[in-house]
Design a protein around this motif. Structure first.
Motif, PDB file in Angstrom:
ATOM      1  N   GLU A   1      33.445  56.407  46.624  1.00  0.00           N
ATOM      2  CA  GLU A   1      34.460  56.337  47.677  1.00  0.00           C
ATOM      3  C   GLU A   1      34.151  55.239  48.686  1.00  0.00           C
ATOM      4  O   GLU A   1      35.032  54.494  49.105  1.00  0.00           O
ATOM      5  CB  GLU A   1      34.582  57.678  48.419  1.00  0.00           C
ATOM      6  N   GLU A   2      32.872  55.153  49.093  1.00  0.00           N
ATOM      7  CA  GLU A   2      32.530  54.187  50.143  1.00  0.00           C
ATOM      8  C   GLU A   2      32.751  52.760  49.673  1.00  0.00           C
ATOM      9  O   GLU A   2      33.249  51.922  50.404  1.00  0.00           O
ATOM     10  CB  GLU A   2      31.074  54.387  50.583  1.00  0.00           C
ATOM     11  N   GLU A   3      32.375  52.496  48.396  1.00  0.00           N
ATOM     12  CA  GLU A   3      32.585  51.154  47.850  1.00  0.00           C
ATOM     13  C   GLU A   3      34.077  50.840  47.776  1.00  0.00           C
ATOM     14  O   GLU A   3      34.511  49.745  48.119  1.00  0.00           O
ATOM     15  CB  GLU A   3      31.970  51.027  46.454  1.00  0.00           C
ATOM     16  N   GLU A   4      34.865  51.834  47.329  1.00  0.00           N
ATOM     17  CA  GLU A   4      36.317  51.625  47.235  1.00  0.00           C
ATOM     18  C   GLU A   4      36.889  51.266  48.588  1.00  0.00           C
ATOM     19  O   GLU A   4      37.686  50.334  48.707  1.00  0.00           O
ATOM     20  CB  GLU A   4      37.006  52.898  46.730  1.00  0.00           C
ATOM     21  N   ALA A   5      36.465  51.994  49.628  1.00  0.00           N
ATOM     22  CA  ALA A   5      36.962  51.729  50.975  1.00  0.00           C
ATOM     23  C   ALA A   5      36.650  50.292  51.378  1.00  0.00           C
ATOM     24  O   ALA A   5      37.527  49.568  51.859  1.00  0.00           O
ATOM     25  CB  ALA A   5      36.342  52.709  51.956  1.00  0.00           C
ATOM     26  N   ALA A   6      35.417  49.871  51.141  1.00  0.00           N
ATOM     27  CA  ALA A   6      35.011  48.516  51.519  1.00  0.00           C
ATOM     28  C   ALA A   6      35.844  47.479  50.775  1.00  0.00           C
ATOM     29  O   ALA A   6      36.302  46.490  51.358  1.00  0.00           O
ATOM     30  CB  ALA A   6      33.526  48.322  51.220  1.00  0.00           C
ATOM     31  N   LEU A   7      36.059  47.728  49.473  1.00  0.00           N
ATOM     32  CA  LEU A   7      36.800  46.755  48.661  1.00  0.00           C
ATOM     33  C   LEU A   7      38.260  46.686  49.090  1.00  0.00           C
ATOM     34  O   LEU A   7      38.842  45.606  49.190  1.00  0.00           O
ATOM     35  CB  LEU A   7      36.688  47.121  47.176  1.00  0.00           C
TER      36      LEU A   7
END
Lengths: 307, 282
Positions: free
Chosen positions: A188-194
């Motif tokens: 989730e955190e990576e998706e948010a950043a991307l």
């Protein structure tokens, strides 16, 4: 032993005060003490006594003899080679571990469990067989042996062979620590950043890396301990040339077989020291991860009560 | 359902699949798969009879008996004492517990050669432990018993570390319920606690056994290495190599590899069983 039993009482009194802990022990007190005694006796006999013995044997003839054994040229060259082998194999397997964990934890694909099993393979291969592999590949009768001889390249019974065997032996360490950790963390955190416009590389560096740093360090120190301590595999490919292709464990063997016990235990004590540092760092990281989980849990509880 | 869709969209958002998986497979093939296949390809150059003779000679059969037998005994010792250590570490409080807990991993961290020479020094006839065993007529160093001691040391952390988390997650309410319904502590142990930790004990046993069968460094110093008596299979492979009998060494290696693959499969099944048990309880 009775001293040990007496020492247990205060801690037990504390445990009795906490109502949840008090219900732990349904068995009678003597069973509890007997089990603690058996466990401590077993661990003392098999772990504590050997650990003390390494340092005792090393320092038996005094500090000067100890120091002389370590600054001896062959010993120094063994230490250097061990550092080189670990210095090459740990970074290589670190990069592999991160790549494998990224692929396995962040994506779904067929054959994932097969890939996981294959990554674990080097753990289930006897060290001697790991060394034998490189003899079959690069030995004079091996696949690449004749070609290597024609081009005057030495791999077997030389430093490259030692490095290759060490890389093989320590192959799964970092991957094994990172894969379950990254799987548990999700993406989730990576998706948010991307989605917010960060590049893939920036996402990895600023989001993923801080999340996995303790797990990464954990894998690296275990990998390093094994790389520096490997004996069987390296023994097969080394050729045992003094001052040239001896790592620290091999130097220990040579000195021991020459009945130079004090010198053997002096080098061994350095390796035992490395093991102790590894265990200390490992315990520290486990404690950190535990604290981290506790904070996360508290935050979850807080969030749940606020909503 | 929403989970599934967010998963597949994640696959599209997160970059680097091709690169990371590609590199993983490339590196795996280069470092592990291609080199390991050399062992099997080398065996294919042997005739079946030559292979069979190499892996069933009298001397190698004796080495299998020692390697697998001593590994079995070592793993069994670790099931009993490792189980007790795990229980004590999870359930009881005592001074120095954190230190003891950390020390359990020593056999993982201590180089095997160091363990080998230290155990030999301790158990030889004038060593700290050996001097007390010698008058009793027990010889450990340079006998098969020494192999058992070394393999017990090597396998020690496996059982403790597989049983520990299972005991930590075990529901104490069940034990309390059993006790309040009139079960004796022994009944509670055999009927409630033991069934819960059996898969973990077996997994730990298999892991310790698998590690011990291939072990070399800690054993060679203490074993005495007498052919037919105290020669382990990995050492016999090295002996063959030193005689430049590469095919003979490879044939025995194949037998050991197949044994460890079967063990790996058994361990995977056991771990799946452990997880299923844990899932059912939760």
């Amino acid at each position: 032993m009775s001293a040990v039993l007496e020492n247990i009482k205060p801690a037990d009194a504390v445990a009795a005060q906490a109502p949840r802990k008090a219900t732990n022990t349904l068995e009678p007190g003597w069973v509890r003490y007997a089990l603690i005694a058996v466990a401590l006796l077993f661990l003392t006999l098999f772990l504590f006594v050997p650990l003390v013995a390494v340092f005792y044997e090393a320092l038996k003839h005094g500090w000067t003899t100890y120091k002389e054994a370590i600054v001896e040229p062959d010993a120094l060259s063994a230490i250097k080679l061990t550092l080189i082998a670990a210095g090459i194999s740990v970074p290589l397997n670190l990069v592999f571990g991160v790549a494998a964990a990224w692929a396995i934890a962040k994506f779904d694909f067929r054959g994932k469990s097969l890939l996981l099993t294959l990554i674990d393979l080097p753990f289930s291969v006897s060290p001697v067989i790991s060394g034998l592999i490189y003899v079959l590949l690069f030995g004079s009768q091996g696949w690449f042996g004749p070609w290597l001889m024609d081009h005057d390249i030495k791999i077997l019974f030389a430093v490259p062979g030692i490095v290759l065997a060490t890389v093989f032996i320590t192959f799964p360490f970092v991957a094994r620590e990172l894969i379950p950790l990254m799987q548990a963390q999700g993406s989730e955190e990576e998706e948010a950043a991307l989605v917010l416009g960060a590049s893939g590389w920036a996402t990895f560096r600023r989001v993923t890396l801080p999340n996995i740093k303790w797990g990464l360090l954990y894998g690296v120190i275990l990998c390093n301990a094994r790389a520096m301590g490997e004996f069987g595999a390296v023994s097969v490919v080394s050729g045992h040339i003094r001052g040239e292709t001896n790592t620290m464990p091999l130097q220990v063997e040579i000195l021991y077989n020459e009945y130079n016990f004090t010198a053997a235990f002096a080098i061994a004590s350095l390796l035992a020291l490395l093991a102790l540092v590894t265990l200390a760092v490992k315990s520290f990281i486990e404690w950190r991860l535990h604290q981290h989980r506790k904070v996360n849990l508290q935050m979850q509880v807080k969030n749940a009560t606020e909503h | 359902m929403s989970l599934a869709t967010s998963r597949s969209s994640a696959n599209r958002v997160i970059p680097g699949f091709g690169l990371s998986l590609g590199f993983t497979i490339f590196y795996l093939a280069l470092i592990v798969l291609i080199p390991l296949s050399a062992i099997f390809l080398k065996t294919f150059t042997m005739s079946w009879d030559a292979f069979w003779n190499a892996v069933t000679s009298e001397r190698v059969m004796a080495s299998y008996r020692l390697s697998f037998g001593a590994a079995l005994i070592g793993a069994a010792i670790n099931v009993v004492f490792g189980g007790i250590v795990a229980w004590v570490l999870v359930r009881y409080q005592f001074p120095g517990k954190r230190f003891v807990d950390a020390l359990v991993d020593l056999p993982f961290a201590l180089p095997t050669a160091v363990a080998g020479i230290t155990l030999t020094a301790l158990y030889s006839s004038n060593g700290w432990i050996g001097q007390y065993l010698e008058p009793l007529g027990i010889k450990v160093a340079f006998t098969p018993l020494g192999v058992v001691v070394a393999l017990t040391f090597i396998g020690l952390p496996f059982v403790v570390r597989t049983v520990q988390p299972v005991l930590e997650d075990a529901e104490r309410e069940l034990e309390e319920a059993a006790a309040s319904l009139g079960a004796s502590p022994w009944q509670t142990f055999t009927r409630v606690i033991l069934p819960g930790i059996v898969p973990a004990l077996l997994t730990g046993f298999a892991l310790a056994f698998a590690r011990a069968t291939g072990e070399y460094g800690s054993v060679v110093f203490i074993a005495g290495n007498m052919p037919m008596v105290s020669e382990i299979t990995p050492l016999f492979i090295i002996t063959k190599l030193e005689q430049y009998d590469y095919t003979g060494a490879t044939a025995i290696a194949v037998v050991m590899l197949i044994a460890s693959f079967i063990l790996l499969l058994a361990i995977n099944l056991l771990q799946a069983w452990t997880r299923k048990r844990a899932g059912k309880q939760a």
